[in-house]
Design a protein around this motif. Structure first.
Motif, PDB file in Angstrom:
ATOM      1  N   TYR A   7       0.828  -1.201   0.000  1.00  0.00           N
ATOM      2  CA  TYR A   7       0.000   0.000   0.000  1.00  0.00           C
ATOM      3  C   TYR A   7       0.867   1.257   0.000  1.00  0.00           C
ATOM      4  O   TYR A   7       2.042   1.229   0.356  1.00  0.00           O
ATOM      5  N   ALA A   8       0.240   2.348  -0.408  1.00  0.00           N
ATOM      6  CA  ALA A   8       0.793   3.686  -0.240  1.00  0.00           C
ATOM      7  C   ALA A   8      -0.321   4.556   0.316  1.00  0.00           C
ATOM      8  O   ALA A   8      -1.457   4.486  -0.151  1.00  0.00           O
ATOM      9  N   THR A   9       0.013   5.345   1.311  1.00  0.00           N
ATOM     10  CA  THR A   9      -0.984   6.188   1.961  1.00  0.00           C
ATOM     11  C   THR A   9      -0.392   7.566   2.215  1.00  0.00           C
ATOM     12  O   THR A   9       0.820   7.689   2.356  1.00  0.00           O
ATOM     13  N   VAL A  10      -1.235   8.553   2.256  1.00  0.00           N
ATOM     14  CA  VAL A  10      -0.793   9.906   2.590  1.00  0.00           C
ATOM     15  C   VAL A  10      -1.171  10.220   4.036  1.00  0.00           C
ATOM     16  O   VAL A  10      -0.346  10.665   4.821  1.00  0.00           O
ATOM     17  N   ASP A  11      -2.413   9.951   4.396  1.00  0.00           N
ATOM     18  CA  ASP A  11      -2.910  10.326   5.720  1.00  0.00           C
ATOM     19  C   ASP A  11      -3.205   9.133   6.629  1.00  0.00           C
ATOM     20  O   ASP A  11      -3.698   9.314   7.727  1.00  0.00           O
ATOM     21  N   GLY A  12      -2.966   7.910   6.143  1.00  0.00           N
ATOM     22  CA  GLY A  12      -3.116   6.730   6.991  1.00  0.00           C
ATOM     23  C   GLY A  12      -4.367   5.908   6.782  1.00  0.00           C
ATOM     24  O   GLY A  12      -4.458   4.781   7.288  1.00  0.00           O
ATOM     25  N   GLN A  13      -5.354   6.393   6.036  1.00  0.00           N
ATOM     26  CA  GLN A  13      -6.601   5.651   5.869  1.00  0.00           C
ATOM     27  C   GLN A  13      -6.397   4.390   5.021  1.00  0.00           C
ATOM     28  O   GLN A  13      -7.025   3.364   5.290  1.00  0.00           O
ATOM     29  N   THR A  14      -5.531   4.453   4.031  1.00  0.00           N
ATOM     30  CA  THR A  14      -5.279   3.265   3.205  1.00  0.00           C
ATOM     31  C   THR A  14      -4.648   2.161   4.050  1.00  0.00           C
ATOM     32  O   THR A  14      -5.020   0.989   3.923  1.00  0.00           O
ATOM     33  N   LEU A  15      -3.730   2.514   4.935  1.00  0.00           N
ATOM     34  CA  LEU A  15      -3.151   1.524   5.848  1.00  0.00           C
ATOM     35  C   LEU A  15      -4.225   0.942   6.758  1.00  0.00           C
ATOM     36  O   LEU A  15      -4.263  -0.268   6.994  1.00  0.00           O
ATOM     37  N   LYS A  16      -5.121   1.782   7.256  1.00  0.00           N
ATOM     38  CA  LYS A  16      -6.200   1.302   8.123  1.00  0.00           C
ATOM     39  C   LYS A  16      -7.082   0.295   7.376  1.00  0.00           C
ATOM     40  O   LYS A  16      -7.469  -0.739   7.924  1.00  0.00           O
ATOM     41  N   ILE A  17      -7.375   0.584   6.120  1.00  0.00           N
ATOM     42  CA  ILE A  17      -8.175  -0.331   5.293  1.00  0.00           C
ATOM     43  C   ILE A  17      -7.404  -1.627   5.044  1.00  0.00           C
ATOM     44  O   ILE A  17      -7.969  -2.723   5.149  1.00  0.00           O
ATOM     45  N   CYS A  18      -6.116  -1.518   4.741  1.00  0.00           N
ATOM     46  CA  CYS A  18      -5.290  -2.719   4.531  1.00  0.00           C
ATOM     47  C   CYS A  18      -5.269  -3.593   5.772  1.00  0.00           C
ATOM     48  O   CYS A  18      -5.335  -4.829   5.677  1.00  0.00           O
ATOM     49  N   THR A  19      -5.184  -2.973   6.924  1.00  0.00           N
ATOM     50  CA  THR A  19      -5.157  -3.726   8.185  1.00  0.00           C
ATOM     51  C   THR A  19      -6.462  -4.490   8.375  1.00  0.00           C
ATOM     52  O   THR A  19      -6.458  -5.657   8.795  1.00  0.00           O
ATOM     53  N   LYS A  20      -7.578  -3.868   8.032  1.00  0.00           N
ATOM     54  CA  LYS A  20      -8.883  -4.547   8.139  1.00  0.00           C
ATOM     55  C   LYS A  20      -8.966  -5.708   7.144  1.00  0.00           C
ATOM     56  O   LYS A  20      -9.446  -6.795   7.492  1.00  0.00           O
ATOM     57  N   ILE A  21      -8.484  -5.494   5.932  1.00  0.00           N
ATOM     58  CA  ILE A  21      -8.474  -6.573   4.934  1.00  0.00           C
ATOM     59  C   ILE A  21      -7.605  -7.724   5.432  1.00  0.00           C
ATOM     60  O   ILE A  21      -7.992  -8.898   5.338  1.00  0.00           O
ATOM     61  N   LYS A  22      -6.450  -7.401   5.977  1.00  0.00           N
ATOM     62  CA  LYS A  22      -5.560  -8.434   6.513  1.00  0.00           C
ATOM     63  C   LYS A  22      -6.260  -9.226   7.615  1.00  0.00           C
ATOM     64  O   LYS A  22      -6.196 -10.460   7.628  1.00  0.00           O
ATOM     65  N   GLU A  23      -6.940  -8.535   8.534  1.00  0.00           N
ATOM     66  CA  GLU A  23      -7.671  -9.210   9.612  1.00  0.00           C
ATOM     67  C   GLU A  23      -8.701 -10.183   9.053  1.00  0.00           C
ATOM     68  O   GLU A  23      -8.828 -11.313   9.540  1.00  0.00           O
ATOM     69  N   GLU A  24      -9.451  -9.748   8.049  1.00  0.00           N
ATOM     70  CA  GLU A  24     -10.457 -10.616   7.421  1.00  0.00           C
ATOM     71  C   GLU A  24      -9.802 -11.867   6.841  1.00  0.00           C
ATOM     72  O   GLU A  24     -10.288 -12.980   7.015  1.00  0.00           O
ATOM     73  N   LEU A  25      -8.716 -11.666   6.115  1.00  0.00           N
ATOM     74  CA  LEU A  25      -8.041 -12.787   5.451  1.00  0.00           C
ATOM     75  C   LEU A  25      -7.395 -13.743   6.449  1.00  0.00           C
ATOM     76  O   LEU A  25      -7.423 -14.966   6.257  1.00  0.00           O
ATOM     77  N   VAL A  26      -6.839 -13.223   7.522  1.00  0.00           N
ATOM     78  CA  VAL A  26      -6.230 -14.072   8.555  1.00  0.00           C
ATOM     79  C   VAL A  26      -7.312 -14.909   9.241  1.00  0.00           C
ATOM     80  O   VAL A  26      -7.109 -16.095   9.519  1.00  0.00           O
ATOM     81  N   GLN A  27      -8.487 -14.309   9.491  1.00  0.00           N
ATOM     82  CA  GLN A  27      -9.603 -15.060  10.091  1.00  0.00           C
ATOM     83  C   GLN A  27     -10.023 -16.232   9.208  1.00  0.00           C
ATOM     84  O   GLN A  27     -10.563 -17.216   9.698  1.00  0.00           O
ATOM     85  N   LEU A  28      -9.769 -16.106   7.916  1.00  0.00           N
ATOM     86  CA  LEU A  28     -10.119 -17.177   6.972  1.00  0.00           C
ATOM     87  C   LEU A  28      -8.923 -18.098   6.718  1.00  0.00           C
ATOM     88  O   LEU A  28      -8.870 -18.800   5.717  1.00  0.00           O
ATOM     89  N   ASN A  29      -7.958 -18.074   7.638  1.00  0.00           N
ATOM     90  CA  ASN A  29      -6.790 -18.971   7.641  1.00  0.00           C
ATOM     91  C   ASN A  29      -5.795 -18.725   6.512  1.00  0.00           C
ATOM     92  O   ASN A  29      -5.146 -19.660   6.045  1.00  0.00           O
ATOM     93  N   ASN A  30      -5.669 -17.488   6.087  1.00  0.00           N
ATOM     94  CA  ASN A  30      -4.646 -17.128   5.115  1.00  0.00           C
ATOM     95  C   ASN A  30      -3.427 -16.583   5.850  1.00  0.00           C
ATOM     96  O   ASN A  30      -3.549 -16.002   6.929  1.00  0.00           O
ATOM     97  N   GLN A  31      -2.273 -16.768   5.247  1.00  0.00           N
ATOM     98  CA  GLN A  31      -1.055 -16.134   5.741  1.00  0.00           C
ATOM     99  C   GLN A  31      -0.922 -14.817   4.976  1.00  0.00           C
ATOM    100  O   GLN A  31      -0.850 -14.827   3.743  1.00  0.00           O
TER     101      GLN A  31
END
Length: 173
Positions: A7-31
């Motif tokens: 990701y690339a972010t200016v104010d941090g919202q893209t990172l926040k969204i990436c973190t949520k996507i990562k959480e979803e994917l980890v819950q579904l047993n992805n690395q």
């Protein structure tokens, strides 16, 4: 599945969204491995799926993301990929899909890459965080697009349910 997110972010919202996507994917047993575009030094081909997220400032996706895609296009073309854009125009229902968001449409007309999946999310408006020039410019843009211009406003437009659904869709990609 091993999934990479850059990701690339200016104010941090893209990172926040990436973190949520990562959480979803980890819950579904992805690395899942999450990297700023500045810190990525892996091989794209080591991942089963690869996701790229970019913020927009003044109508343009982050320069480093564009460079990353152009540099790695042949590797990106060998795996399942997703791209998502984070911008304030997507706060409007008629501009919150990849086919109706003008920045996403323009982006894919100017870049020679077609990801497997594309999405767009509304960002966050936080005038207090912006440097003076950015605040004035964003207020002007918001005035032109009939958005809020009060310099004390902080509004998170991101639809977190949509972000969660995107994560689930990525899992099934």
């Amino acid at each position: 599945m091993k999934i990479g997110i850059v990701y690339a972010t200016v104010d941090g919202q893209t990172l926040k969204i990436c973190t949520k996507i990562k959480e979803e994917l980890v819950q579904l047993n992805n690395q899942v491995e999450l990297y700023s575009v500045d810190d990525f030094n892996e091989e794209i081909t080591n991942f089963d799926k690869f996701i790229i997220g970019s913020s927009i400032r003044y109508g343009v996706h982050h320069k480093k993301i564009i460079e990353f895609i152009n540099t790695n296009k042949s590797k990106l073309d060998t795996t399942k990929t997703a791209f998502f854009s984070v911008n304030l125009v997507a706060r409007k229902p008629e501009k919150n899909t990849p086919t109706t968001n003008p920045y996403v449409v323009k982006f894919f007309k100017t870049i020679n890459w077609k990801p497997t999946l594309v999405e767009v999310f509304a960002g966050k408006l936080d005038y207090k965080k912006y440097p003076y020039f950015d605040r004035i410019m964003i207020q002007f843009i918001m005035w032109m697009t009939k958005g809020p211009t009060d310099k004390t406003v902080e509004i998170e437009y991101t639809n977190w349910n949509k972000v969660s659904e995107f994560g689930k869709t990525l899992h099934n990609l």
